[in-house]
Design an enzyme around this catalytic site. Structure first.
Site, PDB file in Angstrom:
ATOM      1  NE  ARG A  32      -1.962  -7.614   1.778  1.00 39.73           N
ATOM      2  CZ  ARG A  32      -1.168  -8.498   3.199  1.00 39.73           C
ATOM      3  NH1 ARG A  32      -0.714  -8.343   3.195  1.00 39.73           N
ATOM      4  NH2 ARG A  32      -2.595  -9.400   3.542  1.00 39.73           N
TER       5      ARG A  32
ATOM      6  CB  CYS B 263       2.302  -1.255   4.124  1.00 39.71           C
ATOM      7  SG  CYS B 263       2.884  -1.922   5.731  1.00 39.71           S
TER       8      CYS B 263
ATOM      9  CD  GLU C 294      -0.682  -3.189   1.273  1.00 43.33           C
ATOM     10  OE1 GLU C 294       0.254  -3.538   1.347  1.00 43.33           O
ATOM     11  OE2 GLU C 294      -1.451  -2.880   2.566  1.00 43.33           O
TER      12      GLU C 294
HETATM   13  N1  EPU Z   1      11.763  -3.962   9.663  1.00 39.74           N
HETATM   14  C1  EPU Z   1      13.087  -4.053  10.218  1.00 39.74           C
HETATM   15  N2  EPU Z   1      12.473  -2.191   9.298  1.00 39.74           N
HETATM   16  C2  EPU Z   1      11.154  -1.861   9.103  1.00 39.74           C
HETATM   17  C3  EPU Z   1      10.305  -2.941   9.471  1.00 39.74           C
HETATM   18  C4  EPU Z   1      10.172  -4.170   9.556  1.00 39.74           C
HETATM   19  O1  EPU Z   1      13.520  -4.349  10.384  1.00 39.74           O
HETATM   20  O2  EPU Z   1      11.374  -0.398   9.053  1.00 39.74           O
HETATM   21  C5  EPU Z   1      11.377  -5.571   9.681  1.00 39.74           C
HETATM   22  C6  EPU Z   1      10.749  -6.339  11.325  1.00 39.74           C
HETATM   23  O3  EPU Z   1      12.125  -6.329  12.540  1.00 39.74           O
HETATM   24  C7  EPU Z   1      10.585  -7.790  11.215  1.00 39.74           C
HETATM   25  C8  EPU Z   1      10.067  -7.884   9.718  1.00 39.74           C
HETATM   26  O4  EPU Z   1      10.796  -6.845   8.940  1.00 39.74           O
HETATM   27  O5  EPU Z   1      11.516  -8.446  11.241  1.00 39.74           O
HETATM   28  C9  EPU Z   1       9.016  -8.225   9.300  1.00 39.74           C
HETATM   29  O6  EPU Z   1       8.055  -6.904  10.003  1.00 39.74           O
HETATM   30  P1  EPU Z   1       7.231  -6.769  10.452  1.00 39.74           P
HETATM   31  O7  EPU Z   1       6.518  -7.706  11.132  1.00 39.74           O
HETATM   32  O8  EPU Z   1       6.193  -5.122  10.982  1.00 39.74           O
HETATM   33  O9  EPU Z   1       6.047  -7.491   9.007  1.00 39.74           O
HETATM   34  P2  EPU Z   1       6.257  -6.545   7.713  1.00 39.74           P
HETATM   35  O10 EPU Z   1       6.307  -7.240   6.808  1.00 39.74           O
HETATM   36  O11 EPU Z   1       6.591  -5.296   7.263  1.00 39.74           O
HETATM   37  C10 EPU Z   1       3.513  -6.924   6.993  1.00 39.74           C
HETATM   38  C11 EPU Z   1       2.041  -5.976   6.546  1.00 39.74           C
HETATM   39  C12 EPU Z   1       1.463  -5.122   7.516  1.00 39.74           C
HETATM   40  C13 EPU Z   1       1.252  -5.775   8.541  1.00 39.74           C
HETATM   41  C14 EPU Z   1       2.145  -6.259   9.661  1.00 39.74           C
HETATM   42  C15 EPU Z   1       2.321  -7.130  10.783  1.00 39.74           C
HETATM   43  C16 EPU Z   1       2.614  -5.642   4.121  1.00 39.74           C
HETATM   44  C17 EPU Z   1       2.976  -4.434   3.305  1.00 39.74           C
HETATM   45  N3  EPU Z   1       2.752  -5.379   5.344  1.00 39.74           N
HETATM   46  O12 EPU Z   1       4.302  -6.001   7.425  1.00 39.74           O
HETATM   47  O13 EPU Z   1       0.082  -4.058   6.948  1.00 39.74           O
HETATM   48  O14 EPU Z   1       0.822  -4.725   9.460  1.00 39.74           O
HETATM   49  O15 EPU Z   1       3.109  -7.478   8.348  1.00 39.74           O
HETATM   50  O16 EPU Z   1       1.221  -7.877  10.659  1.00 39.74           O
HETATM   51  O17 EPU Z   1       1.758  -6.814   3.829  1.00 39.74           O
HETATM   52  C18 EPU Z   1      -1.345  -2.771   5.862  1.00 39.74           C
HETATM   53  O18 EPU Z   1      -1.329  -3.409   5.558  1.00 39.74           O
HETATM   54  O19 EPU Z   1      -1.191  -1.082   5.719  1.00 39.74           O
HETATM   55  C19 EPU Z   1       0.195  -2.958   6.295  1.00 39.74           C
HETATM   56  C20 EPU Z   1       1.026  -2.130   7.613  1.00 39.74           C
END
Ligand code: EPU
Length: 309
Positions: free
Chosen positions: A169, A220, A295
């Site tokens: 990021r 995010c 972020e």
């Molecule tokens: N999870 C929870 N509770 C929540 C959110 C997530 O338990 O409230 C768990 C999910 O069930 C999953 C794990 O956490 O097992 C990962 O969740 P997710 O796939 O949504 O990915 P993330 O790591 O939370 C990242 C990026 C997002 C992107 C998603 C999907 C960052 C900070 N976030 O989120 O990017 O959309 O992967 O590709 O890198 C953005 O950059 O604005 C953004 C939203």
């Protein structure tokens, strides 16, 4: 033509447009029509300018900001480039102001693969490069070949990807303004084109099912922190710290994905979002001994906007 809207010092123009839809204005605001006009503005502004992309990852403080804000939304051309490229690939140059979803839609329609992995992430191309936008399926660094940047003197340079210093990021063009980006995509046809369309749909479906997608919340709010040597979902940590549904004024932690803040347009102020971020950060620190890093970029005249007021 470049429109520069000047206001008397101390008087702020209309609110700076962001996805959160809260916050103050800019002392001065400009929308250059091309990279030459942008370079000219930079040359005449020794104190530097603030660059506005799509406003998707930006929170402007309620008092607004001093100085010149430059919106890049008019640098919005998309052009497939001629010339030698590795077999089966196509190079595309996109202006910094092109919205990522628009570029991805264009690429998928034209059978160009490689960038559909970041579908659904709100950003302009310039912002996406500066923050190395990405998620579970990929990041923009996967396709970037080079970026045309303007330095603090208003001089233009083309930096290859190896000099853009992409990290998680982040990228390195500190003090540089990205005005266009060259990406390399794979040409696909027939069945492979159908598969590309299906992949695009799948990424968007995943986002819709797991995240609130709408224009009253940005991307995010916090970066995924490094815990030991692994990135851990900030959303998961915030969720486990019991913050889903937490509210400050018109700002609320999403029940769907805890790393998103939903905003009630009638009531919300930037101060509410900032206070909510502060509370979430404190609760996560207490529950997991992890300090989350924002972020979302905060524009404020305060030296540390997340410090208690
Ligand atoms: N999870 C929870 N509770 C929540 C959110 C997530 O338990 O409230 C768990 C999910 O069930 C999953 C794990 O956490 O097992 C990962 O969740 P997710 O796939 O949504 O990915 P993330 O790591 O939370 C990242 C990026 C997002 C992107 C998603 C999907 C960052 C900070 N976030 O989120 O990017 O959309 O992967 O590709 O890198 C953005 O950059 O604005 C953004 C939203």
């Amino acid at each position: 033509m470049t429109t520069v809207r000047d206001e008397a010092p101390g008087v702020r123009a209309a609110p700076i447009p962001t996805w959160f839809g809260v916050g103050g204005g800019a002392e001065r605001f400009a929308r250059p029509s091309d990279s030459y006009a942008l370079a000219e503005l930079v040359r005449t502004e020794p104190a530097g300018v603030r660059v506005l992309g799509d406003g998707a990852n930006l929170l402007v403080d309620d008092e607004g900001v001093t100085g010149l804000v430059v919106a890049l939304d008019r640098l919005d051309s998309i052009e497939a480039l001629d010339g030698a490229t590795p077999a089966g690939t196509v190079r595309v140059r996109a202006g910094a102001g092109v919205k990522l979803p628009k570029l991805i839609g264009w690429a998928v329609r034209h059978g160009l693969a490689g960038i559909e992995t970041i579908a659904g992430i709100p950003a302009s191309m310039g912002g996406a490069v500066v923050m190395n936008a990405g998620g579970r399926f990929g990041e923009i660094a996967d396709v970037v070949r080079s970026a045309q940047c303007i330095d603090a003197n208003g001089d233009t340079r083309e930096l290859p990807a190896s000099e853009l210093g992409f990290g998680y990021r982040t990228s390195a063009p500190v003090g540089l303004i990205v005005c266009s980006v060259e990406i390399e995509l794979q040409r696909v046809e027939g069945r492979a084109h159908d598969e590309l369309r299906a992949r695009h749909r799948d990424v968007l479906t995943y986002k819709r099912e797991t995240q609130p997608m709408g224009d009253r919340c940005a991307g995010c709010v916090f970066k995924n922190p490094l815990v030991d040597t692994e990135r851990v979902s900030a959303g998961m940590l915030i969720d486990r710290a019991g913050c889903k549904g937490l509210e400050v004024g018109g700002a609320r932690v999403s029940d769907r994905h805890a790393n998103f803040v939903l905003v009630d347009p009638k009531r919300a102020q930037a101060a509410h979002i900032i206070e909510l971020m502060r509370t979430v950060r404190a609760r996560v620190a207490e529950a997991h001994a992890v300090v989350l890093e924002p972020e979302v970029v905060i524009w404020s005249e305060r030296p540390d906007p997340l410090a208690p007021r």
